[in-house]
Write a protein that holds these residues in place. Structure first.
Motif, PDB file in Angstrom:
ATOM      1  N   THR A  35       0.838  -1.186   0.000  1.00 43.89           N
ATOM      2  CA  THR A  35       0.000   0.000   0.000  1.00 43.89           C
ATOM      3  C   THR A  35       0.880   1.247   0.000  1.00 43.89           C
ATOM      4  O   THR A  35       2.100   1.183   0.234  1.00 43.89           O
ATOM      5  CB  THR A  35      -0.917   0.016   1.226  1.00 43.89           C
ATOM      6  N   VAL A  36       0.263   2.403  -0.240  1.00 42.41           N
ATOM      7  CA  VAL A  36       1.029   3.647  -0.290  1.00 42.41           C
ATOM      8  C   VAL A  36       1.729   3.935   1.038  1.00 42.41           C
ATOM      9  O   VAL A  36       2.921   4.282   1.048  1.00 42.41           O
ATOM     10  CB  VAL A  36       0.122   4.821  -0.721  1.00 42.41           C
ATOM     11  N   PRO A  37       1.056   3.824   2.206  1.00 38.78           N
ATOM     12  CA  PRO A  37       1.791   4.044   3.461  1.00 38.78           C
ATOM     13  C   PRO A  37       2.958   3.074   3.641  1.00 38.78           C
ATOM     14  O   PRO A  37       4.019   3.453   4.155  1.00 38.78           O
ATOM     15  CB  PRO A  37       0.721   3.839   4.539  1.00 38.78           C
ATOM     16  N   THR A  38       2.778   1.837   3.218  1.00 38.75           N
ATOM     17  CA  THR A  38       3.849   0.854   3.348  1.00 38.75           C
ATOM     18  C   THR A  38       5.024   1.198   2.436  1.00 38.75           C
ATOM     19  O   THR A  38       6.188   1.146   2.853  1.00 38.75           O
ATOM     20  CB  THR A  38       3.324  -0.550   3.010  1.00 38.75           C
ATOM     21  N   LEU A  39       4.724   1.573   1.200  1.00 40.04           N
ATOM     22  CA  LEU A  39       5.795   1.949   0.274  1.00 40.04           C
ATOM     23  C   LEU A  39       6.494   3.214   0.734  1.00 40.04           C
ATOM     24  O   LEU A  39       7.716   3.342   0.592  1.00 40.04           O
ATOM     25  CB  LEU A  39       5.212   2.147  -1.131  1.00 40.04           C
ATOM     26  N   ARG A  40       5.734   4.154   1.286  1.00 42.70           N
ATOM     27  CA  ARG A  40       6.333   5.387   1.797  1.00 42.70           C
ATOM     28  C   ARG A  40       7.358   5.058   2.886  1.00 42.70           C
ATOM     29  O   ARG A  40       8.462   5.594   2.897  1.00 42.70           O
ATOM     30  CB  ARG A  40       5.239   6.307   2.342  1.00 42.70           C
ATOM     31  N   SER A  41       6.983   4.166   3.774  1.00 36.18           N
ATOM     32  CA  SER A  41       7.889   3.777   4.852  1.00 36.18           C
ATOM     33  C   SER A  41       9.095   3.016   4.313  1.00 36.18           C
ATOM     34  O   SER A  41      10.222   3.196   4.796  1.00 36.18           O
ATOM     35  CB  SER A  41       7.137   2.924   5.869  1.00 36.18           C
ATOM     36  N   PHE A  42       8.857   2.173   3.327  1.00 37.70           N
ATOM     37  CA  PHE A  42       9.967   1.425   2.751  1.00 37.70           C
ATOM     38  C   PHE A  42      10.982   2.353   2.090  1.00 37.70           C
ATOM     39  O   PHE A  42      12.199   2.170   2.235  1.00 37.70           O
ATOM     40  CB  PHE A  42       9.461   0.411   1.732  1.00 37.70           C
ATOM     41  N   PHE A  43      10.507   3.352   1.356  1.00 34.25           N
ATOM     42  CA  PHE A  43      11.424   4.295   0.718  1.00 34.25           C
ATOM     43  C   PHE A  43      12.291   4.993   1.761  1.00 34.25           C
ATOM     44  O   PHE A  43      13.500   5.169   1.572  1.00 34.25           O
ATOM     45  CB  PHE A  43      10.645   5.334  -0.101  1.00 34.25           C
ATOM     46  N   ARG A  44      11.666   5.398   2.862  1.00 39.16           N
ATOM     47  CA  ARG A  44      12.423   6.094   3.903  1.00 39.16           C
ATOM     48  C   ARG A  44      13.485   5.187   4.515  1.00 39.16           C
ATOM     49  O   ARG A  44      14.647   5.573   4.666  1.00 39.16           O
ATOM     50  CB  ARG A  44      11.472   6.604   4.990  1.00 39.16           C
ATOM     51  N   ILE A  45      13.094   3.975   4.876  1.00 42.52           N
ATOM     52  CA  ILE A  45      14.055   3.082   5.534  1.00 42.52           C
ATOM     53  C   ILE A  45      15.129   2.637   4.556  1.00 42.52           C
ATOM     54  O   ILE A  45      16.288   2.436   4.933  1.00 42.52           O
ATOM     55  CB  ILE A  45      13.332   1.875   6.161  1.00 42.52           C
ATOM     56  N   ALA A  46      14.767   2.497   3.272  1.00 41.98           N
ATOM     57  CA  ALA A  46      15.765   2.105   2.273  1.00 41.98           C
ATOM     58  C   ALA A  46      16.819   3.191   2.096  1.00 41.98           C
ATOM     59  O   ALA A  46      18.020   2.906   1.992  1.00 41.98           O
ATOM     60  CB  ALA A  46      15.083   1.807   0.935  1.00 41.98           C
ATOM     61  N   ILE A  47      16.398   4.444   2.098  1.00 37.68           N
ATOM     62  CA  ILE A  47      17.359   5.546   1.947  1.00 37.68           C
ATOM     63  C   ILE A  47      18.246   5.644   3.176  1.00 37.68           C
ATOM     64  O   ILE A  47      19.446   5.963   3.079  1.00 37.68           O
ATOM     65  CB  ILE A  47      16.596   6.858   1.677  1.00 37.68           C
ATOM     66  N   VAL A  48      17.681   5.368   4.360  1.00 37.30           N
ATOM     67  CA  VAL A  48      18.495   5.365   5.582  1.00 37.30           C
ATOM     68  C   VAL A  48      19.612   4.331   5.478  1.00 37.30           C
ATOM     69  O   VAL A  48      20.785   4.617   5.761  1.00 37.30           O
ATOM     70  CB  VAL A  48      17.608   5.084   6.812  1.00 37.30           C
ATOM     71  N   PHE A  49      19.282   3.118   5.052  1.00 34.73           N
ATOM     72  CA  PHE A  49      20.301   2.077   4.950  1.00 34.73           C
ATOM     73  C   PHE A  49      21.228   2.299   3.763  1.00 34.73           C
ATOM     74  O   PHE A  49      22.375   1.841   3.785  1.00 34.73           O
ATOM     75  CB  PHE A  49      19.643   0.702   4.866  1.00 34.73           C
ATOM     76  N   MET A  50      20.756   3.012   2.750  1.00 33.93           N
ATOM     77  CA  MET A  50      21.670   3.376   1.666  1.00 33.93           C
ATOM     78  C   MET A  50      22.725   4.352   2.167  1.00 33.93           C
ATOM     79  O   MET A  50      23.863   4.354   1.695  1.00 33.93           O
ATOM     80  CB  MET A  50      20.880   3.973   0.498  1.00 33.93           C
ATOM     81  N   GLY A  51      22.332   5.197   3.136  1.00 37.28           N
ATOM     82  CA  GLY A  51      23.328   6.054   3.770  1.00 37.28           C
ATOM     83  C   GLY A  51      24.407   5.243   4.465  1.00 37.28           C
ATOM     84  O   GLY A  51      25.598   5.606   4.438  1.00 37.28           O
TER      85      GLY A  51
END
Length: 332
Positions: free
Chosen positions: A261-277
């Motif tokens: 869902t959109v809230p789930t994807l929104r959260s995934f994008f945020r956590i993915a960028i954190v770990f990409m850091g």
């Protein structure tokens, strides 16, 4: 007088133009017919694309539709119908023939209220309703594309996990576990949902930032801890980056399992960028993390920007990240 335009002004104009272009493209890309009047007896044939279990049946999403009462150009691409009889034997991908009562997606109940018709438009839903009897299976599931097979496998895995939890714990605790594990809220009783709403915890029932963050964090720290127990790996290889990359994959799988869902994807994008850091040796506590997550979601689902879920989520996280980044000197 001459008007000087700096590079920041050009960047802002390009960002605005890109945003409106993405919104227009998304609006055109998902455009599909919606039912304009109620059909009391609609003869429907379609492929079973999604199944949402309910205590008294399922809510089925059908695509590849043929509705006898509608011409092809006015036939919706997808519809949702409640099926209460003969639902146990159905499998995703089956070609069904059923008689149903269909109605257009409902408009807002009051000015400014939730607009289900707008949401249905961007989901490709052209009608909702319920089946007037058990469906007839014309053909069993036969998937040819890899994408269809992957989504079918994920949907079946989600359903299998939900049924397993229900079998082990059929009561209210099991219903709550299903909601928090695979995003299935259909078995929750009214008393529990009312209690969560009154206590201000209803948002926990929707798999989003907290759940994705906990899953990714547990996987990251757990895997890193296990790898640290092996000196040959811990002393010679970047196990922290290995764990971060694995956490991104784990969070992505959990997001798909929860329905993407959109809230789930929104959260995934945020956590993915954190770990990409972490992967690129950059601080994850930066306003850029939130900005890139908002940009990614805005380009993929620009309609979500006007929703309360998007706005409240990002507005709630921004002060936290801003304060942490300011203390660490990494505001930007």
């Amino acid at each position: 007088a001459d008007i000087a335009i700096g590079e920041h002004d050009v960047g802002a104009l390009l960002a605005v133009g890109l945003g409106f272009t993405a919104a227009q493209w998304r609006t055109v890309a998902v455009a599909a017919p919606q039912l304009q009047a109620t059909l009391r007896f609609a003869h429907v044939q379609g492929r079973l694309a999604e199944i949402e279990p309910f205590p008294t049946g399922i809510r089925a999403t059908l695509d590849q539709l043929a509705i006898a009462e509608l011409p092809p150009e006015a036939t919706p691409e997808r519809i949702q119908v409640r099926i209460t009889k003969g639902a146990d034997a159905l499998a995703i991908g089956d070609r069904l023939d059923l008689l149903a009562r269909l109605q257009p997606p409902s408009p807002p109940a009051a000015p400014g209220a939730f607009d289900f018709r707008r949401q249905a438009y961007f989901q490709g839903l052209g009608a909702t309703g319920f089946a007037l009897g058990p469906p007839h299976v014309l053909a069993a599931s036969d998937h040819t594309s890899i994408r269809a097979r992957i989504w079918t496998w994920i949907d079946r895995l989600r359903a299998t996990i939900g049924h397993r939890i229900a079998a082990l714990e059929p009561g209210a605790a099991g219903a709550m576990a299903r909601a928090l594990t695979v995003g299935d809220q259909t078995a929750l009783i009214a008393a529990d949902t009312d209690a969560m709403r009154i206590s201000g915890l209803a948002h926990l029932l929707s798999i989003s930032g907290l759940h994705i963050g906990m899953a990714a964090g547990l996987f990251f720290f757990g895997l890193r801890g296990l790898l640290a127990l092996v000196p040959a790996l811990a002393l010679r290889y970047p196990i922290k980056k290995w764990s971060a990359a694995s956490a991104i994959l784990a969070a992505g799988f959990y997001a798909l399992l929860a329905g993407a869902t959109v809230p789930t994807l929104r959260s995934f994008f945020r956590i993915a960028i954190v770990f990409m850091g972490v992967l690129f040796d950059r601080s994850p506590f930066s306003a850029r993390t939130l900005a890139w997550a908002a940009i990614a979601l805005g380009l993929l689902y620009p309609e979500s920007l006007t929703g309360a879920s998007f706005q409240m989520s990002f507005c709630a996280v921004l002060p936290v990240i801003g304060k942490s980044a300011e203390q660490n000197g990494n505001l930007v």
